[in-house]
Design an enzyme around this catalytic site. Structure first.
Site: not given
Ligand code: DGL
Length: 269
Positions: A6-7, A69, A187-189, A153
């Protein structure tokens, strides 16, 4: 060992569900925290960063990588599967989070789908493309939520602004009698904000989060692909790697993964 990329921290919400359902395997999580967020970056850059991460995890020996991600899955996965894998690692596999989510949406009989995601995912229209392939009749509405990743975050999810900001996005998504029946948190968050969504989303709407979906679909995939499953090591080892300060990673990872982790700093190139 199954690689997870993931990012940043977000993919830990996916890994958490996968480890719960499939605890027997070894997992190596890589967060590109030094370069997060990916959500507002161009397609070319997200592809380059994702390719570096995939390459790194393959060099670590992962036969299978999950791009946990949405932004990387939307902007880089197809090219990695079509251009990079066949040439460099033809026997290994890279999967994303969009296809399993879309399958679930269709299997649940959704007619009107609302999607909340990063700007990059919304602009890519990757969800729209995938859903149209499986069920063209589903009506899709999307809303980009650029403020939600920074809120999570920075650990500000319980701050008083969170409900206001989420309400604004939901008003835009649900406005004008769209009659949305299912909301996908793409979105993962966003699972970290689940209780806010439960409070603010109309009560008849089904809220889907990706961790449990990806876990179930991965289990099915491994049953259907014994040639990959047999290559996975099973010592219940967990490794957590990050491209930025590992002390911060360890602190915030608790929110996303639900248990303490001890991470290691790595460089991808
Ligand atoms: N992990 C990214 C997603 O699921 C969110 C965080 C980012 O923008 O890098 O899209």
């Amino acid at each position: 060992m199954i690689g997870f990329f993931d990012s940043g921290f977000g993919g830990l919400t996916i890994l958490r569900s996968v480890v719960e359902l499939l605890p027997e395997y070894d997992y190596c999580y890589l967060g590109d925290n030094a370069r997060v967020p990916y959500g507002n970056r161009s397609q070319g850059i997200v592809f380059e960063f994702t390719k570096e991460a995939v390459d790194f995890l393959f060099r670590k020996g992962c036969p299978l990588i999950i791009i946990a991600c949405n932004t990387s899955s939307a902007k880089a996965l197809r090219r990695i599967q079509q251009e990079y894998l066949p040439v460099v690692y033809p026997d290994r596999r890279v999967l994303g989070v969009i296809r399993p989510s879309v399958e679930e949406v269709v299997e649940q009989g959704c007619r009107k789908l609302g999607i909340l995601a990063t700007e990059g995912v919304v602009a890519s229209e990757a969800y729209i493309t995938e859903i149209k392939k499986l069920s063209p009749a589903v009506k899709i509405y999307q809303e980009a939520c650029p403020l939600l990743v920074p809120i999570v975050e920075t650990g500000e999810q319980d701050g008083e602004a969170t409900d206001l900001i989420i309400s604004k996005y939901l008003r835009r998504l649900f406005g004008q009698d769209k009659d949305i029946d299912t909301l996908l948190l793409a979105c993962t968050h966003y699972p970290i904000l689940r209780k806010h969504f439960e409070r603010l989303v109309p009560h008849q709407v089904i809220i889907l989060e990706q961790g449990p979906i990806v876990a179930r679909k991965l289990k099915d995939y491994l049953i259907r692909h014994p040639e990959i499953e047999q290559k996975l090591s099973r010592r219940q080892a967990r490794a957590f790697l990050t491209t930025d300060a590992s002390v911060r990673f360890n602190r915030l990872a608790l929110t996303f993964f639900g248990e303490p982790v001890s991470s290691h700093l790595v460089s991808l190139v």
